[in-house]
Write a protein that holds these residues in place. Sequence first.
Motif, PDB file in Angstrom:
ATOM      1  N   GLU A 176       0.815  -1.201   0.000  1.00  0.00           N
ATOM      2  CA  GLU A 176       0.000   0.000   0.000  1.00  0.00           C
ATOM      3  C   GLU A 176       0.854   1.259   0.000  1.00  0.00           C
ATOM      4  OE1 GLU A 176      -4.022  -1.578   2.121  1.00  0.00           O
ATOM      5  OE2 GLU A 176      -2.659  -0.394   3.359  1.00  0.00           O
ATOM      6  N   LEU A 178       0.232   5.202   0.992  1.00  0.00           N
ATOM      7  CA  LEU A 178      -0.729   6.085   1.640  1.00  0.00           C
ATOM      8  C   LEU A 178      -0.324   7.535   1.464  1.00  0.00           C
ATOM      9  CD1 LEU A 178      -0.307   3.317   3.505  1.00  0.00           C
ATOM     10  CD2 LEU A 178      -2.182   4.390   4.732  1.00  0.00           C
ATOM     11  N   ALA A 180      -2.045  11.829   2.141  1.00  0.00           N
ATOM     12  CA  ALA A 180      -3.137  12.690   2.585  1.00  0.00           C
ATOM     13  C   ALA A 180      -3.349  13.758   1.533  1.00  0.00           C
ATOM     14  CB  ALA A 180      -2.779  13.330   3.932  1.00  0.00           C
ATOM     15  N   THR A 223     -10.878  10.253   8.048  1.00  0.00           N
ATOM     16  CA  THR A 223     -10.205   9.717   9.235  1.00  0.00           C
ATOM     17  C   THR A 223     -10.313  10.675  10.412  1.00  0.00           C
ATOM     18  OG1 THR A 223      -8.142  10.613   8.376  1.00  0.00           O
ATOM     19  CG2 THR A 223      -8.551   8.272   7.974  1.00  0.00           C
ATOM     20  N   TYR A 228      -6.291   4.516  10.605  1.00  0.00           N
ATOM     21  CA  TYR A 228      -5.887   3.412   9.746  1.00  0.00           C
ATOM     22  C   TYR A 228      -4.723   2.720  10.450  1.00  0.00           C
ATOM     23  CZ  TYR A 228      -5.330   1.157   5.168  1.00  0.00           C
ATOM     24  OH  TYR A 228      -5.290   0.253   4.119  1.00  0.00           O
TER      25      TYR A 228
ATOM     26  N   ARG B 177      -0.906   4.280  13.793  1.00  0.00           N
ATOM     27  CA  ARG B 177      -2.246   4.714  13.433  1.00  0.00           C
ATOM     28  C   ARG B 177      -2.094   5.900  12.510  1.00  0.00           C
ATOM     29  NH1 ARG B 177      -5.569   4.697  18.958  1.00  0.00           N
ATOM     30  NH2 ARG B 177      -4.721   2.755  19.721  1.00  0.00           N
ATOM     31  N   LEU B 178      -2.681   5.780  11.320  1.00  0.00           N
ATOM     32  CA  LEU B 178      -2.529   6.855  10.340  1.00  0.00           C
ATOM     33  C   LEU B 178      -3.849   7.565  10.125  1.00  0.00           C
ATOM     34  CD1 LEU B 178      -0.651   4.221   9.398  1.00  0.00           C
ATOM     35  CD2 LEU B 178       0.071   5.892   7.733  1.00  0.00           C
ATOM     36  N   SER B 179      -3.751   8.843   9.864  1.00  0.00           N
ATOM     37  CA  SER B 179      -4.947   9.610   9.541  1.00  0.00           C
ATOM     38  C   SER B 179      -4.553  10.836   8.731  1.00  0.00           C
ATOM     39  CB  SER B 179      -5.688  10.008  10.823  1.00  0.00           C
ATOM     40  OG  SER B 179      -4.813  10.665  11.719  1.00  0.00           O
ATOM     41  N   ALA B 180      -5.540  11.391   8.051  1.00  0.00           N
ATOM     42  CA  ALA B 180      -5.322  12.595   7.241  1.00  0.00           C
ATOM     43  C   ALA B 180      -6.052  13.753   7.900  1.00  0.00           C
ATOM     44  CB  ALA B 180      -5.868  12.369   5.831  1.00  0.00           C
ATOM     45  N   HIS B 181      -5.346  14.860   8.053  1.00  0.00           N
ATOM     46  CA  HIS B 181      -5.923  16.033   8.715  1.00  0.00           C
ATOM     47  C   HIS B 181      -5.411  17.294   8.055  1.00  0.00           C
ATOM     48  CE1 HIS B 181      -7.399  13.703  12.081  1.00  0.00           C
ATOM     49  NE2 HIS B 181      -6.227  13.134  12.192  1.00  0.00           N
ATOM     50  N   ALA B 182      -6.058  18.406   8.383  1.00  0.00           N
ATOM     51  CA  ALA B 182      -5.443  19.703   8.106  1.00  0.00           C
ATOM     52  C   ALA B 182      -4.258  19.830   9.063  1.00  0.00           C
ATOM     53  CB  ALA B 182      -6.443  20.826   8.340  1.00  0.00           C
ATOM     54  N   PRO B 198      -3.408  19.624   3.816  1.00  0.00           N
ATOM     55  CA  PRO B 198      -3.597  18.250   4.287  1.00  0.00           C
ATOM     56  C   PRO B 198      -2.248  17.589   4.600  1.00  0.00           C
ATOM     57  CG  PRO B 198      -4.685  18.604   2.157  1.00  0.00           C
ATOM     58  CD  PRO B 198      -3.772  19.764   2.384  1.00  0.00           C
ATOM     59  N   VAL B 199      -2.182  16.909   5.739  1.00  0.00           N
ATOM     60  CA  VAL B 199      -0.964  16.169   6.107  1.00  0.00           C
ATOM     61  C   VAL B 199      -1.338  14.751   6.531  1.00  0.00           C
ATOM     62  CG1 VAL B 199       0.463  18.122   6.839  1.00  0.00           C
ATOM     63  CG2 VAL B 199      -1.108  17.044   8.485  1.00  0.00           C
ATOM     64  N   LEU B 200      -0.372  13.854   6.371  1.00  0.00           N
ATOM     65  CA  LEU B 200      -0.519  12.492   6.877  1.00  0.00           C
ATOM     66  C   LEU B 200       0.019  12.480   8.303  1.00  0.00           C
ATOM     67  CD1 LEU B 200      -1.224   9.505   6.203  1.00  0.00           C
ATOM     68  CD2 LEU B 200       1.194   9.203   5.639  1.00  0.00           C
ATOM     69  N   ARG B 203       0.825   8.201  14.247  1.00  0.00           N
ATOM     70  CA  ARG B 203       1.108   8.037  15.671  1.00  0.00           C
ATOM     71  C   ARG B 203       1.653   6.638  15.892  1.00  0.00           C
ATOM     72  NH1 ARG B 203      -4.245   8.953  17.984  1.00  0.00           N
ATOM     73  NH2 ARG B 203      -4.851   8.695  15.808  1.00  0.00           N
ATOM     74  N   THR B 223       2.504  14.816   1.802  1.00  0.00           N
ATOM     75  CA  THR B 223       2.554  13.652   0.915  1.00  0.00           C
ATOM     76  C   THR B 223       2.112  14.012  -0.496  1.00  0.00           C
ATOM     77  OG1 THR B 223       0.365  13.042   1.732  1.00  0.00           O
ATOM     78  CG2 THR B 223       2.242  11.909   2.724  1.00  0.00           C
ATOM     79  N   ASP B 227       4.918   9.155  -1.032  1.00  0.00           N
ATOM     80  CA  ASP B 227       3.908   8.279  -0.455  1.00  0.00           C
ATOM     81  C   ASP B 227       4.494   7.574   0.758  1.00  0.00           C
ATOM     82  OD1 ASP B 227       1.785   8.643  -2.400  1.00  0.00           O
ATOM     83  OD2 ASP B 227       3.050   7.540  -3.806  1.00  0.00           O
ATOM     84  N   TYR B 228       3.591   7.118   1.609  1.00  0.00           N
ATOM     85  CA  TYR B 228       3.974   6.361   2.795  1.00  0.00           C
ATOM     86  C   TYR B 228       3.731   4.888   2.475  1.00  0.00           C
ATOM     87  CZ  TYR B 228       4.612   5.814   7.864  1.00  0.00           C
ATOM     88  OH  TYR B 228       5.098   5.500   9.120  1.00  0.00           O
ATOM     89  N   PHE B 229       4.785   4.091   2.373  1.00  0.00           N
ATOM     90  CA  PHE B 229       4.673   2.698   1.912  1.00  0.00           C
ATOM     91  C   PHE B 229       4.516   1.739   3.085  1.00  0.00           C
ATOM     92  CE2 PHE B 229       6.011   2.214  -2.664  1.00  0.00           C
ATOM     93  CZ  PHE B 229       5.934   3.554  -2.985  1.00  0.00           C
TER      94      PHE B 229
END
Lengths: 233, 233
Positions: A176, A178, A180, A223, A228, B177-182, B198-200, B203, B223, B227-229
């Motif tokens: 994968e 990922l 944002a 999210t 995730y 734990r990944l999430s997308a936020h401002a 937007p940033v990935l 945590r 990102t 990408d974050y693999f």
Amino acid sequence: MAPPLYQVVMNTIVDRIASGSLPSGAMLPSETQLGAELGVSQGTARKALMELEARGLVQRVQGRGTFVTVRTPETSLFNFFRLRNPDGTLESPRLEWETVRRRAATPEERAELFGRPESVIEIERVRSLAQRPVTHEVSVVSAALFPGLADRVPLPNTLYVFYQQAYSVIIVRADERLSAHAVSEASAKALGVPAGTPVLEVRRRAIDVLDRVVELRSSQSLTDQHDYFVSVS
Amino acid sequence: MAPPLYQVVMNTIVDRIASGSLPSGAMLPSETQLGAELGVSQGTARKALMELEARGLVQRVQGRGTFVTVRTPETSLFNFFRLRNPDGTLESPRLEWETVRRRAATPEERAELFGRPESVIEIERVRSLAQRPVTHEVSVVSAALFPGLADRVPLPNTLYVFYQQAYSVIIVRADERLSAHAVSEASAKALGVPAGTPVLEVRRRAIDVLDRVVELRSSQSLTDQHDYFVSVS
């Protein structure tokens, strides 16, 4: 250079699982039987079984034998649907709608998918958690590898279990990427959120037991209420 | 219920690696030697070594023996720094700046970190790729487990290799734990991007060879060009 003997044994067993001659839950021959049948030592047979166990394809039960791993909708969901509540618990996502269509493959899809398909089947879905649409995803598979799939709608909730049961295609892992981004126009509409909303985009290549790339999937998820979950090592 | 014998053997070897009595690159005793020393069968010793290999702690070299895995800045970076170019290649990130401070642990940090520390050391860093700041990260470790760390600035680029070499703390995996936020206000300032970008967010709980949570890390990354693999199975 010839591959090590235990890999030859592994490949033989993988082929049997993939062809369905060793179905989900079936007991494998013992190390001694396997060794005699394939003309290798018991140690080689044991190493092959250990490697298959490490890959999650078989499970050894102390004192009983070795069995082909049973994949249920629950285990498949747990392994491949990674959106979780903040405390790590998993809710079953609800399928809100899907559209399934057959179309010509793009050059990128032809290059990436096993078999370089001319035609693909595209499955577009929206899933919700806690009554709220959270994921908009598009999955693409080879029409040749999944004959008649477009005529079987509505498809089951858990595609990977369906692929295995209906087509003997066993997905064991996924790579994968990922990122944002601000939500795409299509996903904004599908999820009912305003332009500019940050989403987690996941581009997945799903790989089967025969090491073939059998599905490409791209999703955008909200999210703000879920994370995730992944593990790295 | 007592753990299986091979796990007892595994734990003995893990303790030796963690204490440094089996340093990085050292050769382990053979299966026969290990069995004789610990009073177990050769098969049990073999199973322990195979499990250690599956966890990446040792490497078996055909015809030569089994060795404690060597962790270099390169391998550590490859395993734990997951931002890649779109084609999957990895550039070495550059450390733009860091601040290291000692402070009281928050209740959450006390609850999560091994040893329930009263004091922690916080390492705040900005890393760049291709001359552009891309990641703002804050790592938190127990002050008791890493004595004197705050006085050793500037810290090496690759913290996990430093933890192992200076403190015998060997990180083997991380839950994320990944999430997308401002972007947060602090990260917007650190990365030089406008509010709303937007940033990935990642945590991470980093877990060492003794199964202890030894570091908490929170990062925000851009990102749009990387990408974050990850891999799931």
